[in-house]
Design a protein around this motif. Structure first.
Motif, PDB file in Angstrom:
ATOM      1  N   THR A  78      -8.992  13.854  -4.455  1.00 54.96           N
ATOM      2  CA  THR A  78      -8.026  12.752  -4.316  1.00 54.96           C
ATOM      3  C   THR A  78      -8.164  12.033  -5.694  1.00 54.96           C
TER       4      THR A  78
ATOM      5  N   TYR B 188      -3.007  17.583   0.540  1.00 52.08           N
ATOM      6  CA  TYR B 188      -2.257  16.411   0.261  1.00 52.08           C
ATOM      7  C   TYR B 188      -2.428  15.372  -0.930  1.00 52.08           C
ATOM      8  N   LEU B 192      -0.390  12.378  -2.676  1.00 55.30           N
ATOM      9  CA  LEU B 192      -0.933  11.143  -2.600  1.00 55.30           C
ATOM     10  C   LEU B 192      -0.964  10.384  -3.784  1.00 55.30           C
ATOM     11  N   VAL B 195       2.152   8.874  -4.758  1.00 58.66           N
ATOM     12  CA  VAL B 195       2.460   7.380  -3.984  1.00 58.66           C
ATOM     13  C   VAL B 195       1.440   6.457  -4.832  1.00 58.66           C
ATOM     14  N   ILE B 204      -5.064   2.687  -2.391  1.00 59.61           N
ATOM     15  CA  ILE B 204      -4.927   3.713  -1.650  1.00 59.61           C
ATOM     16  C   ILE B 204      -5.964   4.699  -1.920  1.00 59.61           C
ATOM     17  N   SER B 206      -8.684   8.095   0.391  1.00 64.87           N
ATOM     18  CA  SER B 206      -8.637   9.049   1.088  1.00 64.87           C
ATOM     19  C   SER B 206      -9.843   9.170   1.669  1.00 64.87           C
ATOM     20  N   ILE B 219      -6.319   8.392   5.517  1.00 68.52           N
ATOM     21  CA  ILE B 219      -5.817   7.648   4.476  1.00 68.52           C
ATOM     22  C   ILE B 219      -5.666   6.179   4.632  1.00 68.52           C
ATOM     23  N   ILE B 236       3.728   7.999   2.708  1.00 65.91           N
ATOM     24  CA  ILE B 236       2.696   8.821   3.166  1.00 65.91           C
ATOM     25  C   ILE B 236       2.614   9.694   4.374  1.00 65.91           C
ATOM     26  N   GLU B 237       3.285   9.018   5.282  1.00 65.28           N
ATOM     27  CA  GLU B 237       3.607   9.690   6.653  1.00 65.28           C
ATOM     28  C   GLU B 237       4.588  10.522   6.364  1.00 65.28           C
ATOM     29  N   LEU B 239       4.968  12.287   3.540  1.00 63.92           N
ATOM     30  CA  LEU B 239       4.341  13.455   2.926  1.00 63.92           C
ATOM     31  C   LEU B 239       3.656  14.243   3.880  1.00 63.92           C
TER      32      LEU B 239
END
Lengths: 259, 259
Positions: A78, B188, B192, B195, B204, B206, B219, B236-237, B239
């Protein structure tokens, strides 16, 4: 492999999640135990956030100073996984997708699922050796004297097991712990200081812990010469015995004076 | 008290026993939680041994850089307790027995038991304020922006409770955790990253953990503007929902092709 008396190391824990308190770092304690068991002296631990210039500065400060630097965290797929790029910058080398790392990822990931994000896990600074692990297959790496490992404890441990046999080992530290229960630190401090002064090559520490409303004191003698450690431990046991005896004598005298 | 957006801090853990692996440091994690709860940003943690020049160098590096530095360890009565002297040296001030500290010790220790070793616990750098605790009575101290506390966790906590109300507080960080169970990070990561790029003021992250043979991904969105954090969490939700929906669609298509 030739033995040097002191092989030194630092651990650099990388991750905002540790500094925010959300995740409690257990990796540095594990690495401390691991290194102690193979005769590598851990001299410093640092925890910093996912900030590239901070990582670069810490890696360069630590690698100049210690024989080994172990990093944990920040090598996933990520956007916040920036350790590999930061290490390349610290060493002033390029970084690109490593075919050996891609081959490892393909042992776990189907070719059609190897998207751009997952390929990020194969980015390795030029000149680094891979450090494999059988859990995620995504490798860490070893460049110069810096060993870059995952933050997930199970994976970090698997990587450390791969690296351990290749490390130069120093003389192992021998430790003797002596329980000083019921004797307060302030009562044995002067005598202990004498023993420490007489043994400058040893590290002698007094460690109180507080539980059930009382202190429990432990004295630990550490050093690389087992005979010296043993002799110091005997001297400390004798010191504690004389203090216990003195205390018992005082109590007997008090009893007598009341009769 | 005026509020600055960012009040920063570092923790300096002092003690050979942490580096040897014998004692696992829990103090820095506790302080991390404590500071997060009052809006102070912990930016760095260092662990170093009981070596005066190391303590001096680390204190001076950290106090120049952060609003507060919290140290733990090395303020007891034994020869290995060298923190107070090292701090005095770092600040270039004198150190001597502080009558306020002696008075505190006498609340717990009988005058005839206040030997030289115990008096060491009353040595305080000139210009420092005492940081009291009701457990041992032996005080820590606060000098400049450096707060010197005991290493025994119960006593450190008691000292932190005394200090906390006097600290300048920044804006508190708001955190939202989103469980991404069953969706691999690599699936993701790209979304992510989008975002994260759209919200440069937020952190942010992960965070995979490995248990029972599988990964559990979480996350976490952190920032000082609750609305912004909330909006990023919603994105994010969404996504993750679209990825779950895509996966379900793929499975339906596979089922159909098998019929």
């Amino acid at each position: 492999m030739a033995q040097k008396a002191d092989i030194t190391a630092a651990v650099l824990v990388i991750g905002d999640e540790i500094l925010s308190g959300r995740t409690k770092d257990a990796n540095s304690g594990y690495i401390a135990d691991y290194l102690a068991a193979i005769g590598v002296d851990l001299r410093e631990v640092r925890v910093i956030g996912d900030v590239e210039p901070e990582i670069v500065a810490a890696v360069n400060a630590l690698r100049a100073r210690y024989d080994y630097v172990f990093t944990t965290g920040g090598i996933g797929p990520t956007h916040d996984d920036i350790t590999a790029d930061a290490i390349a910058r610290a060493f002033g080398v390029g970084i690109s997708e490593d075919p050996r790392a891609i081959a490892l990822l393909l042992e776990k990931i189907k070719p059609e699922d190897l998207n751009e994000a997952r390929r990020r896990m194969a980015r390795v600074p030029h000149g680094a050796e891979l450090v494999e692990n059988d859990i995620s297959k995504a490798p860490g790496f070893w460049i110069g004297n810096v060993i870059v490992m995952a933050g997930v404890p199970a994976i970090m441990k698997a990587m450390l097991d791969r690296v351990g046999p290749k490390l130069c080992k120093g003389l192992k530290v021998v430790a003797r712990a002596i329980l000083a229960d019921n004797i307060p630190e302030g009562a044995y401090a002067a005598g202990l200081s004498d023993v420490a002064r007489a043994n400058p090559a040893l590290s002698i520490g007094s460690y109180p812990s507080f539980r059930d409303g009382g202190f429990r004191n432990e004295i630990v003698v550490r050093g690389k010469d087992a005979d010296q450690v043993g002799a110091a431990a005997v001297a400390i046991e004798a010191l504690l015995a004389s203090l216990r005896e003195g205390e018992a004598g005082r109590q007997r005298a008090q009893m007598k004076s009341r009769q």
